[in-house]
Design a protein around this motif. Sequence first.
Motif, mmCIF file in Angstrom:
data_model
loop_
_atom_site.group_PDB
_atom_site.id
_atom_site.type_symbol
_atom_site.label_atom_id
_atom_site.label_comp_id
_atom_site.label_asym_id
_atom_site.label_seq_id
_atom_site.Cartn_x
_atom_site.Cartn_y
_atom_site.Cartn_z
ATOM 1 N N UNK A 162 -9.815 -56.507 16.040
ATOM 2 C CA UNK A 162 -8.705 -57.346 16.497
ATOM 3 C C UNK A 162 -9.086 -58.819 16.455
ATOM 4 N N UNK A 163 -10.315 -59.123 16.835
ATOM 5 C CA UNK A 163 -10.720 -60.525 16.803
ATOM 6 C C UNK A 163 -10.874 -61.036 15.378
ATOM 7 N N UNK A 168 -10.501 -66.438 12.583
ATOM 8 C CA UNK A 168 -11.198 -67.574 13.186
ATOM 9 C C UNK A 168 -12.558 -67.835 12.557
ATOM 10 N N UNK A 169 -13.202 -66.800 12.033
ATOM 11 C CA UNK A 169 -14.552 -66.955 11.464
ATOM 12 C C UNK A 169 -14.576 -66.779 9.944
ATOM 13 N N UNK A 170 -13.421 -66.697 9.318
ATOM 14 C CA UNK A 170 -13.397 -66.449 7.880
ATOM 15 C C UNK A 170 -14.200 -67.477 7.093
ATOM 16 N N UNK A 198 -20.338 -63.118 18.387
ATOM 17 C CA UNK A 198 -18.959 -62.817 18.016
ATOM 18 C C UNK A 198 -18.075 -62.744 19.259
ATOM 19 N N UNK A 199 -18.603 -62.172 20.341
ATOM 20 C CA UNK A 199 -17.827 -62.065 21.573
ATOM 21 C C UNK A 199 -17.531 -63.441 22.147
ATOM 22 N N UNK A 205 -12.012 -68.750 21.053
ATOM 23 C CA UNK A 205 -10.784 -68.738 20.255
ATOM 24 C C UNK A 205 -9.581 -68.391 21.126
ATOM 25 N N UNK A 206 -9.720 -67.362 21.969
ATOM 26 C CA UNK A 206 -8.620 -66.973 22.851
ATOM 27 C C UNK A 206 -8.277 -68.081 23.835
#
Length: 338
Positions: A162-163, A168-170, A198-199, A205-206
Amino acid sequence: MASPLRFRRSSERWDDERIIEELYSHLDSNLGARSVTPHYVAPDGFETRRFEMENGDMALFAWNDDTAYWLGNTETPPALWRTSKYTFDEIPYRIARWGQRELLGDLIVESPWLAKYDYISWFFLPVFFSKDGRETSRAFFRKYAAGFPDATREEALSFYERFLQTGALDDYRYTMASKLGTSQYFDTNRMSSAMSEFTVAKVLTDAGYDVVPEIEVTTGHSLDFRADPQNDNRDQSSLVEVTRPQPPTQRAADTPVAALRETAETKSNGQLNEHGGGAVLFVDCSGFRDDEWRAVVGEQPDVRHRPAVVFRARPSGEIEAYKKGSVPLSLGRAVKWV
C-alpha cells in the motif's frame, strides 16, 4: 556484497557469431548454459537472446547495429568486462521494460506468493534477482513477514504494498531497494532495520512530507532522509535518522526499555553526535511484541537524543508513538500519540 542487478551497455558491434563465441560459449563452458528464446517480444529495433544456466543463473542480451545491453545475475563474460553499469532508469525505456517483464515473469513462476504484490515485486526486482541476494531477500519476505514479529506474510506485504503504491520512493528505487541487501548470508536484523526506513518514509509521507533518502552532511557521512514539507508555508525541511532496537529476546538487554536505550545510545553517541544535533531520531520498535511495547509506552524512556520519535507500526496501518524534545515535524496525521 554484490550490487543490485543493473544493465551493462556495449557500444561495440555484435552479431550472432560473436554472441555465440564470446557470450554463450563462455557461459556454457563455465556453468552449463542454454540459449533460448526470451519470454517476451524484443524491443523495437533490437534482437534478443536469453541464457539460462544449470545453477539457476540467467542473463538477457539485446542488441542492434549500434548498441547492446546485457542483464544477468551470473558471471559476466570477459567481452563485457569493460562496459559500464546502468540502472533500469538510466537506459532507454523500451529496453528496461523488456528486461523487467522478463524478470517479473520469472519471479511469478519462482515465487508465486509474490504474484499479488505487483509493486513490491517491481520495486525490489533489482534485489530479488541480484547475484548473491536473490534467495535471502525473497526468504526475508516469505518467512519473516518483512520483520513484523506477530503478523502473517500477507499482512506485512500488504502494508508495504500500500505504501509503495503511492510512488513516494519511485525516484529512489535503487537507493532504497539496495538497503535490503544483496548478500547470500541471511541477516534478519539487518533486513528488518532496512524495512524500518521504509516504515519511517511511510510515516513522513502520510504526514504530508516528501522524502529524499541518503542526505550527505558535512561530517562526511549520510543521514537517512530529508523531509520536505509539501506545504512550504508550514515547516522547514528536517533531517531524519532511523534506528531499530532488537527486541530483548534477541539481545543481552533483558528488558524492552533497556533494549531501546542501548540501541538509541549507540546511534546518538556515534553518527548523530558527529553531526552535531538538529536531526530527528526515529526509533522503530515494530519488532517488539505487544507486551514489550506496552512496557516502553508505560515508561516512555528518554533515548539520549532530542528531538526523537519512538514508535511502533502494525501491518494494519496503526502506528503508535511518543516523542521527546521539540520535534520539528507535524506527524499527527500519520501516528497516534500515546
